[in-house]
Design a protein around this motif. Structure first.
Motif, PDB file in Angstrom:
ATOM      1  N   SER A   1      43.072   0.104  14.303  1.00  0.00           N
ATOM      2  CA  SER A   1      44.363  -0.348  14.820  1.00  0.00           C
ATOM      3  C   SER A   1      44.258  -1.684  15.544  1.00  0.00           C
ATOM      4  O   SER A   1      45.225  -2.443  15.588  1.00  0.00           O
ATOM      5  CB  SER A   1      44.967   0.709  15.748  1.00  0.00           C
ATOM      6  OG  SER A   1      44.105   0.981  16.834  1.00  0.00           O
TER       7      SER A   1
ATOM      8  N   GLY B   1      50.240   2.387  17.055  1.00  0.00           N
ATOM      9  CA  GLY B   1      49.104   1.652  17.593  1.00  0.00           C
ATOM     10  C   GLY B   1      49.128   1.602  19.109  1.00  0.00           C
ATOM     11  O   GLY B   1      48.080   1.689  19.764  1.00  0.00           O
TER      12      GLY B   1
ATOM     13  N   ASP C   1      44.876   0.725   9.101  1.00  0.00           N
ATOM     14  CA  ASP C   1      45.272   1.944   9.822  1.00  0.00           C
ATOM     15  C   ASP C   1      44.612   3.175   9.202  1.00  0.00           C
ATOM     16  O   ASP C   1      44.197   4.097   9.918  1.00  0.00           O
ATOM     17  CB  ASP C   1      46.792   2.113   9.799  1.00  0.00           C
ATOM     18  CG  ASP C   1      47.478   1.361  10.929  1.00  0.00           C
ATOM     19  OD1 ASP C   1      46.769   0.826  11.811  1.00  0.00           O
ATOM     20  OD2 ASP C   1      48.713   1.306  10.933  1.00  0.00           O
TER      21      ASP C   1
END
Length: 331
Positions: A196, A231, A191
Motif C-alpha cells: 500500500s 490504505g 495492493d
C-alpha cells in the motif's frame, strides 16, 4: 511497386468483407472470422504504413490509410471481445486474444503510441486476474516509463524513497487516459501484494485525474476514494478513511443504487472503520442499513450477506449481550 500496392488494397477489401460478415454472426464464429480478418489486415497495414511515409500522393495514401484505419478498427473490436471474455471468466482465451491485439498494435503504430499502452493495460488486467502479478507489474512499469512516468516500488526502491519517485499529476499537464489506466491497474496489483505504501501515490494521481476528467462523484473516482481509504486504514488514519468512505457510500448509492456492490463494499468498510474507532452503535446502524439491499441484490443466503449478518450479530452481542438480535427494547 505499383502492383504490390494494389495487391495490399485487394487484401484490404477481402479482409473488410470478412470483418463485416463477422459482425453479423454469433460470437464464436465472429471471433474466428475476426482472427482471419486480423491476420489478413496485419501485413497489409504494415505495407500501407510504409507507403504513406513521406508521400503526398493521395492516390496511394488514401487507400493505404484506409487499410491502416480498418485494421485499427478490427483491433478495437477484438479488444472489446477480449474484455467480454475476461468478464465471463474465460481468462486463458482473453489472455491469448490480448497478446494478439498487442502484437498488432505494435506493428501498426510502434511502441510509443498510446493505443499500445492501452493494449498493455488490457493484457495486464487479465494477467492480474490470472495471478500473474509480476508479469503484469513489469508490463505496466515498462509502458509507463516509455511515456515518461515512473511509479513507486520499482526494483531497488522502497518506502519513502519510492513514494518520492512517484510522478505527481499537475493540473497544467494532465496525462492521457491510457497513462492513468495503467497507473490504476498497477495500483491494484500493488495492493494485491500488500504494498500500500507504493500504491498510495498512484491512487492520488489517478484520483486527481478522475476528479478533473470525470467529476469527483463519478463512480470511478468514488472507487478510487474507497481504495485510498483502505490504505489509510492500514496506516491507522481512521478519521480520514471514514470521511472518504462516507463520500464513497453516499455517492455510489446516488449514482449506482443501494444494492450495487460498490455501495455495499463502501458501507461494510465504513462500519468496520467505525467499529475500530470504538463507535459500535454507529457501526451497527450502518450494518443494519447495508443488509436489506445486500440481501435483495445478492440473496439472503449469499456468503457476503451471511458474513455481514454474522458481523452484526457479533457486534450486537458484544455491545448489548443480545445474540443475533437487536438492541434491547424499553424495559
Amino acid at each position: 511497386m505499383v502492383s504490390g500496392r494494389w495487391v495490399s488494397i485487394l487484401v484490404l477489401l477481402v479482409a473488410a468483407l470478412i470483418a463485416l460478415i463477422g459482425r453479423a454472426l454469433p460470437s464464436v464464429v465472429a471471433l474466428s472470422l475476426g482472427t482471419r480478418a486480423e491476420e489478413l489486415l496485419r501485413p497489409a497495414a504494415a505495407v500501407a504504413c510504409g507507403l504513406c511515409q513521406g508521400r503526398e500522393n493521395t492516390t496511394i495514401c488514401s487507400p493505404a490509410c484506409q487499410v491502416a484505419s480498418l485494421y485499427s478498427e478490427v483491433l478495437s473490436e477484438r479488444a472489446e471481445f477480449a474484455n467480454a471474455l475476461r468478464e465471463d471468466g474465460k481468462l486463458d482465451d482473453a489472455e491469448k486474444l490480448c497478446r494478439e491485439i498487442l502484437k498488432g498494435r505494435l506493428q501498426l503504430s510502434g511502441e510509443l503510441h498510446l493505443e499500445v499502452l492501452g493494449s498493455e493495460v488490457d493484457l495486464a488486467a487479465v494477467l492480474r486476474e490470472q495471478g500473474e502479478l509480476d508479469e503484469a507489474e513489469s508490463l505496466l512499469r515498462a509502458g509507463l516509463l516509455r511515456h515518461g512516468h515512473t511509479a513507486p516500488g520499482a526494483s531497488g526502491a522502497s518506502g519513502a524513497s519510492a513514494a518520492a519517485a512517484a510522478s505527481t499529476v499537475a493540473p497544467a499537464a494532465w496525462p492521457a487516459a491510457q497513462v492513468m489506466d495503467a497507473k490504476r491497474i498497477l495500483a491494484w496489483i500493488l495492493d494485491d501484494q500488500e504494498r500500500s505504501a507504493d500504491s498510495a501515490p498512484l491512487y492520488d494521481d489517478v484520483l486527481a485525474w478522475q476528479s478533473h476528467a470525470l467529476g469527483e462523484r463519478h463512480p470511478d473516482a468514488l472507487l478510487t476514494k474507497m481504495n485510498i481509504a483502505l490504505g489509510l486504514v492500514e496506516k491507522k488514519r481512521l478519521p480520514e478513511a471514514e470521511a472518504l468512505l462516507r463520500v464513497a457510500m453516499d455517492g455510489n448509492r446516488e449514482a449506482l443504487g443501494a444494492g450495487h456492490l460498490h455501495t455495499l463494499a463502501a458501507g461494510n468498510n465504513l462500519a468496520h472503520v467505525l467499529e475500530q474507532q470504538g463507535r459500535s452503535a454507529e457501526a451497527i446502524s450502518v450494518y443494519q442499513e447495508v443488509i436489506p439491499p445486500q440481501s435483495a441484490a445478492l440473496g439472503a443466503q449469499h456468503s457476503r450477506t451471511m458474513a455481514t449478518k454474522e458481523t452484526l450479530a457479533g457486534l450486537l452481542e458484544r455491545l448489548w449481550g443480545v445474540p443475533g438480535g437487536g438492541a434491547p427494547g424499553p424495559g
